[in-house]
Design an enzyme around this catalytic site. Structure first.
Site: not given
Length: 244
Positions: A153, A149
């Protein structure tokens, strides 16, 4: 003076619930013509039942070709909010290629895809538009079990800067918002464990998690004329987490 988006067409992805829903509703209240996009039809129908003038589109943005065709069919927009994302949280040592690909398909490739279509129409129609990408504090700091994750990002932040550089000459501004934990309905369940939440809160100088409206406020600012000289930034909404 109230911010107005009267007559502006704005596409918001991941608009069925949480932060995306909050953004869509706030912009609708400010006069914008909203197209709300989400994978889950039931969430969109619930949104439209409360705000009938909001147009809804359901599509899995991980599907490049289908998404591209649908977004292209929607016509030109004045602004875009890339909010849709997924989070698959697992330890680094057990991360799988399937989870990596799924995360990057939604969190990065879909943003590239949708933004290309929207930006091209902005340029064709000489629209000095704005794009806001919803990133995360996880792009800037290591968080337990967030390897994939966080990487997605961080990639989104880099994409934001590249978009700002290349679209700026066309009068299109591109920025990111990087929130901490935000108290959506889902987050309230996920962070209800006192031990888990206390560890995170101890790293936030304001000693609290964020509220959906606080992210919405940042997005509205970056979409509006009050930020007319701001592009290529990643704005933390994190209570000082990244300052520590």
């Amino acid at each position: 003076m109230e911010i107005s988006f009267k007559g502006k067409r704005i596409l918001v992805t991941g608009a069925g619930q949480g932060i995306g829903r909050g953004i869509a509703v706030e912009l609708w209240r400010a006069g914008a013509n909203i197209v709300a996009l989400s994978r889950t039809r039931s969430h969109l129908e619930a949104l439209q039942s409360e705000y009938p003038s909001i147009d809804i589109v359901d599509v899995d943005i991980a599907n490049w070709d289908t998404t591209r065709a649908i977004v292209d069919s929607l016509g030109p927009f004045d602004a875009l909010v890339n909010n849709a994302a997924i989070a698959i949280c697992e330890p680094f040592l057990t991360c799988t290629p399937v989870d990596f690909d799924r995360t990057f398909d939604v969190n990065v490739k879909a943003v590239l895809n949708i933004s290309q279509v929207v930006a091209k129409k902005m340029i064709e129609n000489k629209i000095h538009g704005t794009i806001v990408n919803i990133s995360s504090q996880a792009s800037k700091a290591a968080l337990q079990d967030h390897a994939i994750y966080s990487a997605s990002k961080a990639a989104l932040d880099a994409l934001t800067r590249a978009m700002a550089l290349e679209l700026g000459p066309h009068g299109i501004r591109v920025n990111a918002v990087n929130p901490t934990v935000i108290m959506t309905a889902m987050a309230k369940v996920g962070w209800s464990d006192e031990k888990k939440s206390s560890e995170m809160l101890s790293k936030i100088p304001l000693r609290r998690f964020g509220e959906v409206q606080e992210v919405v406020n940042a997005v509205v600012f970056l979409l509006g004329e009050r930020s007319s000289m701001i592009t290529g930034v990643e704005l933390p909404v994190d209570g000082g987490f990244l300052a520590t």
